[in-house]
Design a protein around this motif. Structure first.
Motif, short mmCIF file in Angstrom:
data_model
loop_
_atom_site.label_atom_id
_atom_site.label_comp_id
_atom_site.label_asym_id
_atom_site.label_seq_id
_atom_site.Cartn_x
_atom_site.Cartn_y
_atom_site.Cartn_z
N LEU A 261 52.80 85.82 37.95
CA LEU A 261 52.00 87.02 38.21
C LEU A 261 50.58 86.61 38.61
O LEU A 261 49.99 85.73 38.00
CB LEU A 261 51.97 87.89 36.95
N ASN A 262 50.05 87.26 39.66
CA ASN A 262 48.75 86.85 40.18
C ASN A 262 47.75 87.99 40.28
O ASN A 262 46.59 87.75 40.61
CB ASN A 262 48.93 86.23 41.58
N PHE A 263 48.19 89.22 39.98
CA PHE A 263 47.32 90.37 40.20
C PHE A 263 47.77 91.49 39.28
O PHE A 263 48.93 91.87 39.30
CB PHE A 263 47.43 90.82 41.66
N ASN A 264 46.84 92.02 38.47
CA ASN A 264 47.25 92.98 37.45
C ASN A 264 46.16 94.05 37.25
O ASN A 264 45.50 94.09 36.23
CB ASN A 264 47.53 92.26 36.12
N SER A 265 45.99 94.91 38.26
CA SER A 265 45.04 96.03 38.20
C SER A 265 43.66 95.60 37.68
O SER A 265 43.18 96.11 36.67
CB SER A 265 45.60 97.15 37.33
N PRO A 266 42.98 94.67 38.36
CA PRO A 266 41.72 94.15 37.82
C PRO A 266 40.60 95.18 37.74
O PRO A 266 39.71 95.04 36.90
CB PRO A 266 41.36 93.02 38.80
N TYR A 267 40.63 96.21 38.59
CA TYR A 267 39.55 97.21 38.53
C TYR A 267 39.71 98.16 37.35
O TYR A 267 38.86 99.02 37.12
CB TYR A 267 39.48 98.00 39.83
N GLN A 268 40.79 98.01 36.59
CA GLN A 268 40.95 98.77 35.35
C GLN A 268 40.52 97.95 34.14
O GLN A 268 40.69 98.39 33.00
CB GLN A 268 42.41 99.20 35.20
N ALA A 269 39.91 96.80 34.37
CA ALA A 269 39.47 95.94 33.27
C ALA A 269 38.30 96.55 32.53
O ALA A 269 37.41 97.18 33.13
CB ALA A 269 39.08 94.56 33.82
N ALA A 270 38.27 96.36 31.22
CA ALA A 270 37.21 96.94 30.38
C ALA A 270 36.01 96.01 30.23
O ALA A 270 34.97 96.43 29.73
CB ALA A 270 37.76 97.28 29.00
N ASN A 271 36.14 94.76 30.65
CA ASN A 271 35.01 93.83 30.61
C ASN A 271 35.26 92.73 31.62
O ASN A 271 36.36 92.60 32.18
CB ASN A 271 34.80 93.25 29.20
N ILE A 272 34.26 91.90 31.85
CA ILE A 272 34.36 90.90 32.92
C ILE A 272 35.35 89.80 32.56
O ILE A 272 36.01 89.25 33.46
CB ILE A 272 32.96 90.33 33.23
N ALA A 273 35.49 89.47 31.29
CA ALA A 273 36.49 88.48 30.90
C ALA A 273 37.90 89.00 31.19
O ALA A 273 38.77 88.26 31.67
CB ALA A 273 36.34 88.12 29.42
N GLU A 274 38.13 90.26 30.90
CA GLU A 274 39.43 90.86 31.21
C GLU A 274 39.65 90.93 32.71
O GLU A 274 40.78 90.76 33.20
CB GLU A 274 39.53 92.26 30.59
N PHE A 275 38.59 91.18 33.48
CA PHE A 275 38.71 91.19 34.94
C PHE A 275 39.28 89.86 35.42
O PHE A 275 40.20 89.83 36.26
CB PHE A 275 37.35 91.44 35.57
N TRP A 276 38.78 88.76 34.90
CA TRP A 276 39.26 87.46 35.36
C TRP A 276 40.62 87.10 34.79
O TRP A 276 41.26 86.15 35.25
CB TRP A 276 38.22 86.38 35.04
N ARG A 277 41.08 87.83 33.80
CA ARG A 277 42.47 87.67 33.35
C ARG A 277 43.42 88.51 34.19
O ARG A 277 44.63 88.38 34.08
CB ARG A 277 42.60 88.05 31.87
N ARG A 278 42.86 89.35 35.05
CA ARG A 278 43.68 90.23 35.89
C ARG A 278 43.58 89.91 37.38
O ARG A 278 44.45 90.26 38.15
CB ARG A 278 43.26 91.70 35.68
N TRP A 279 42.47 89.30 37.81
CA TRP A 279 42.23 89.02 39.23
C TRP A 279 42.55 87.56 39.52
O TRP A 279 42.05 86.67 38.86
CB TRP A 279 40.77 89.32 39.58
N HIS A 280 43.36 87.31 40.53
CA HIS A 280 43.74 85.96 40.93
C HIS A 280 44.06 85.14 39.68
O HIS A 280 43.44 84.10 39.40
CB HIS A 280 42.61 85.31 41.73
N MET A 281 45.05 85.61 38.98
CA MET A 281 45.34 85.10 37.64
C MET A 281 45.71 83.62 37.62
O MET A 281 45.36 82.90 36.69
CB MET A 281 46.45 85.95 37.02
N THR A 282 46.40 83.15 38.65
CA THR A 282 46.78 81.73 38.66
C THR A 282 45.58 80.83 38.93
O THR A 282 45.51 79.71 38.42
CB THR A 282 47.88 81.46 39.70
N LEU A 283 44.62 81.31 39.73
CA LEU A 283 43.39 80.53 39.92
C LEU A 283 42.58 80.51 38.63
O LEU A 283 42.04 79.46 38.25
CB LEU A 283 42.56 81.11 41.05
N SER A 284 42.49 81.64 37.95
CA SER A 284 41.78 81.69 36.67
C SER A 284 42.41 80.72 35.67
O SER A 284 41.71 80.02 34.94
CB SER A 284 41.80 83.11 36.11
N ARG A 285 43.73 80.68 35.66
CA ARG A 285 44.44 79.76 34.77
C ARG A 285 44.13 78.31 35.13
O ARG A 285 43.89 77.47 34.25
CB ARG A 285 45.94 80.02 34.87
N PHE A 286 44.12 78.00 36.43
CA PHE A 286 43.81 76.64 36.87
C PHE A 286 42.39 76.25 36.46
O PHE A 286 42.16 75.15 35.93
CB PHE A 286 43.97 76.52 38.38
#
Length: 494
Positions: A261-286
């Motif tokens: 999974l690489n994209f999970n509704s990032p604009y619905q994130a409640a904080n910036i840390a959650e945004f990066w867990r939702r946006w380009h998730m595989t890059l964030s993991r790397f």
């Protein structure tokens, strides 16, 4: 070759699927080689001159990984340093050499000449994928694989040009399984692909007419133009990237292979840390596993590590100071978020956090999209009224009621008579309130599989699955008739 092109949809993909199905029936062990070959063809179709570069990268890293696995503990680190240096040198030459020269010229007043370098498409993705593999070989977390499997792992065409960043432990076992086309996988894959294609063609592409004029050098937009242009880019990038992620997922699922999974509704994130867990998730993991943690993670100077990780993550996106500043802004956001949590014990409420996070991300996208820092600064200034306020000419009869200094003759870049502004409003509603693709398909078995087994009964009974099939078919036709101007995916340049 683009996923949203007629050549891909009606020639390349049918040939690939047909060849895969025939080989799965007659020569199952050849299917991996077939997928690797067509993936290399897919890459070479863009520019055949860079196909040897990709193949050399695959062969070198496969060889280096083998030497590392076989080496003693004393030599393993040396092999890792050598292999990483080679990969980073390749990436540095093609992606950052001219940026470095231009920066030296600007800072030192030098007159060094840049090189005629064309950025190979997808180089960041296949380089990062292999760096992670090398590091895991050093850590003893990856074993030896057949060369053809490794070549497919790196070059697999659904992910090759714009991600996700793959990890060997997720993909290699799937390449080893018994090959063959499965009706359920084909149904789900086609359905997800069509949804992604619609996001790209029907939502992201029409918004480009609102973006380019506002972000042009010396455009000097005013308040309304700046906000509409910035919102348009914010959601153009969202649905462009989300659409590509869906298409990659759907294409891979046709072969029974599930991408991460690489994209999970990032604009619905409640904080910036959650945004990066939702946006380009595989890059964030790397970035977390192979940069943030080796720097010390949460154990040593957490805030410094966050800032360094995001600065380098910004530079990964592009060779320019706009990307470095964008990464720095997100580093500051993350530092502020974790600092606030440390002081207050909790973040803001979810609704307030979503608003704050979205506007912080939106402001950073201005710098990310701007061709240069001065243009980004001018647009941000315009968004707070620094360049004046103008309204559509249709409000001219009411000019006498407007506040002093407001004008009705200044709207230059926004065409309110076209489809772009309504599409922008629809995109905002979908991004903020609608379920995402994986939520839609999580408990859904598309009706195509049932049609294959009992077509006559379902054709006349209009089972609910038929409505889904009909809706997706109509959506696909709408996309095909809208592909009169094929546009690249925005993440291709990274």
């Amino acid at each position: 070759m683009l996923f949203n092109s007629s050549g891909f949809l009606f020639l390349y993909l049918p040939v690939v699927l047909s060849g895969y199905a025939l080989l799965a029936h007659a020569r199952p062990r050849w299917t991996t080689g077939w997928l690797a070959a067509v993936s290399l063809f897919f890459y070479g179709y863009w520019n055949v001159r860079y196909l040897p570069l990709l193949m050399a990268s695959i062969l070198f890293n496969y060889w280096a990984a083998g030497r590392m696995v076989a080496a003693s503990a004393a030599w393993r680190r040396s092999w890792l340093v050598f292999a990483l240096a080679a990969n980073l040198a390749l990436l540095g030459y093609f992606k950052y050499a001219n940026f470095f020269i231009a920066s030296v010229n600007a800072l030192a007043g030098a007159h060094l000449h840049g090189w005629e370098v064309v950025l190979p498409i997808g180089i960041s993705f296949f380089t990062f994928t292999q760096i992670a593999f090398l590091v895991d070989c050093y850590r003893g977390l990856a074993g030896e694989y057949r060369l053809v499997n490794y070549a497919l792992f790196v070059s697999y065409f659904p992910h090759l040009i714009a991600g996700p960043v793959l990890h060997h432990k997720e993909m290699m076992p799937q390449f080893e399984r018994t090959p063959g086309l499965n009706a359920a996988d084909v149904a789900v894959g086609l359905s997800i692909f069509v949804v992604g294609l619609a996001k790209k063609v029907l939502l992201a592409d029409p918004l480009s007419t609102l973006v380019a004029p506002v972000f042009a050098v010396d455009a000097h937009p005013q308040l309304l133009e700046a906000w509409i242009g910035t919102l348009a880019y914010t959601f153009q990038l969202y649905f462009d990237f989300s659409g590509y992620s869906d298409m990659a997922t759907g294409l891979s699922r046709l072969f029974g292979v599930k991408l991460p999974l690489n994209f999970n509704s990032p604009y619905q994130a409640a904080n910036i840390a959650e945004f990066w867990r939702r946006w380009h998730m595989t890059l964030s993991r790397f970035l977390r596993d192979y940069l943030y943690v080796p720097l010390g993670g949460n154990r040593h100077d957490r805030y410094r590590n966050l800032m360094l990780t995001m600065l380098l993550g910004g530079l990964w996106h592009g060779a320019g100071w706009t990307f470095v500043v964008w990464g720095g802004l997100h580093g500051l956001y993350l530092v502020a978020h974790h600092g606030w949590i440390a002081l207050a014990g909790q973040g803001p409420s979810r609704w307030w956090g979503r608003m704050l996070t979205f506007f912080a991300v939106l402001a950073a996208w201005v710098v990310f999209r701007a061709p240069e820092l001065s243009t980004g600064g001018d647009i941000l200034l315009a968004m707070v009224g620094g360049n004046g306020v103008a309204l559509p000419r249709g409000l001219a009869p009411y000019a006498s009621y407007l506040p002093a200094g407001w004008s009705v003759e200044g709207i230059r870049w926004i065409d309110f008579s076209g489809v772009a502004v309504p599409v922008l409003l629809l995109a905002m509603v979908l991004a903020f309130a609608a379920p995402n693709t994986q939520q839609i398909f999580r408990h859904y078995a598309p009706g195509i599989e049932q049609m294959l087994s009992t077509p006559r009964r379902l054709l006349w009974s209009w089972h609910p699955h038929n409505y889904w099939s009909l809706a997706l078919s109509m959506l696909f036709l709408a996309c095909v008739f809208s592909m009169n101007r094929v546009s690249e995916f925005l993440y291709f340049q990274f």
